[in-house]
Design a protein around this motif. Structure first.
Motif, PDB file in Angstrom:
ATOM      1  N   ALA A  64       0.836  -1.205   0.000  1.00  0.00           N
ATOM      2  CA  ALA A  64       0.000   0.000   0.000  1.00  0.00           C
ATOM      3  C   ALA A  64       0.870   1.254   0.000  1.00  0.00           C
ATOM      4  O   ALA A  64       0.507   2.268  -0.598  1.00  0.00           O
ATOM      5  CB  ALA A  64      -0.940  -0.004   1.198  1.00  0.00           C
ATOM      6  N   ALA A  65       2.018   1.159   0.637  1.00  0.00           N
ATOM      7  CA  ALA A  65       2.946   2.295   0.670  1.00  0.00           C
ATOM      8  C   ALA A  65       3.415   2.665  -0.736  1.00  0.00           C
ATOM      9  O   ALA A  65       3.826   3.798  -0.983  1.00  0.00           O
ATOM     10  CB  ALA A  65       4.142   1.964   1.553  1.00  0.00           C
ATOM     11  N   HIS A  66       3.320   1.709  -1.662  1.00  0.00           N
ATOM     12  CA  HIS A  66       3.713   1.937  -3.056  1.00  0.00           C
ATOM     13  C   HIS A  66       2.498   2.079  -3.973  1.00  0.00           C
ATOM     14  O   HIS A  66       2.640   2.214  -5.190  1.00  0.00           O
ATOM     15  CB  HIS A  66       4.599   0.786  -3.542  1.00  0.00           C
ATOM     16  N   GLY A  67       1.322   1.989  -3.387  1.00  0.00           N
ATOM     17  CA  GLY A  67       0.095   2.163  -4.158  1.00  0.00           C
ATOM     18  C   GLY A  67      -0.245   1.014  -5.085  1.00  0.00           C
ATOM     19  O   GLY A  67      -0.888   1.212  -6.109  1.00  0.00           O
ATOM     20  N   ILE A  68       0.183  -0.199  -4.711  1.00  0.00           N
ATOM     21  CA  ILE A  68      -0.129  -1.358  -5.546  1.00  0.00           C
ATOM     22  C   ILE A  68      -0.772  -2.463  -4.723  1.00  0.00           C
ATOM     23  O   ILE A  68      -0.617  -2.527  -3.502  1.00  0.00           O
ATOM     24  CB  ILE A  68       1.110  -1.919  -6.286  1.00  0.00           C
ATOM     25  N   THR A  69      -1.477  -3.341  -5.427  1.00  0.00           N
ATOM     26  CA  THR A  69      -2.124  -4.485  -4.799  1.00  0.00           C
ATOM     27  C   THR A  69      -1.189  -5.697  -4.859  1.00  0.00           C
ATOM     28  O   THR A  69      -0.188  -5.696  -5.579  1.00  0.00           O
ATOM     29  CB  THR A  69      -3.430  -4.833  -5.522  1.00  0.00           C
ATOM     30  N   TYR A  70      -1.555  -6.734  -4.143  1.00  0.00           N
ATOM     31  CA  TYR A  70      -0.749  -7.960  -4.150  1.00  0.00           C
ATOM     32  C   TYR A  70      -0.640  -8.572  -5.551  1.00  0.00           C
ATOM     33  O   TYR A  70       0.472  -8.893  -5.979  1.00  0.00           O
ATOM     34  CB  TYR A  70      -1.315  -8.957  -3.127  1.00  0.00           C
TER      35      TYR A  70
END
Length: 158
Positions: A43-49
């Protein structure tokens, strides 16, 4: 009840596995717990798993076809296509037709995607620490699970 019916019932009862001991539930819970460990780090990078998996794969392997990405990650094209679209919209991947075969679409990381891939290299180590496993133990678990997947896929193909 006939004697054979009674024997069949006893045999079935002997094979009843309590839900808490079922492999399927343990794997489901482990998967959810593992994904939960990744969530705040990503989330800190704005992406999902799932987006992370694509970025990590392309970061390690380089350019792959859409089908190759799907095969490596075990994702269907109905899941993979919108996922790749979102990554392309963010400027993290490019999709181009293969010059060898126009039916194939190749996926690559952009410069921004490669930079993100480098930043994310530490994430698996952070998650491994959360498991309490050593890297060697984690590799052993992965090997066992990979063998399980292979066996289940063979069984499903029969």
């Amino acid at each position: 009840m006939h004697q054979t019916d009674e024997a069949a019932t006893q045999t079935a009862e002997a094979h009843v596995i309590p839900l808490r001991e079922m492999l399927c539930l343990a794997l489901h819970r482990a998967s959810r717990a593992m994904t939960a460990q990744y969530r705040p780090l990503l989330a800190a990078h704005g992406i999902t798993y799932p987006q992370y998996l694509v970025i990590a794969l392309l970061h390690q392997e380089g350019t792959l076809t859409v089908g190759g990405v799907g095969d490596e990650l075990g994702l269907e094209s109905s899941t993979l296509s919108p996922l790749l679209s979102r990554l392309a919209e963010r400027g993290l991947v490019t999709r181009t037709r293969s010059t060898d075969d126009e039916r194939r679409v190749e996926v690559s990381l952009t410069a921004e995607g490669r930079e993100l891939g480098e930043q994310l290299e530490v994430v698996p180590f952070q998650v491994c620490q959360a498991t309490g496993l050593t890297p060697t133990q984690a590799r052993e678990v992965v090997a066992q699970l990979s063998g399980l997947v292979d066996q289940l896929e063979r069984a499903a193909a029969v």
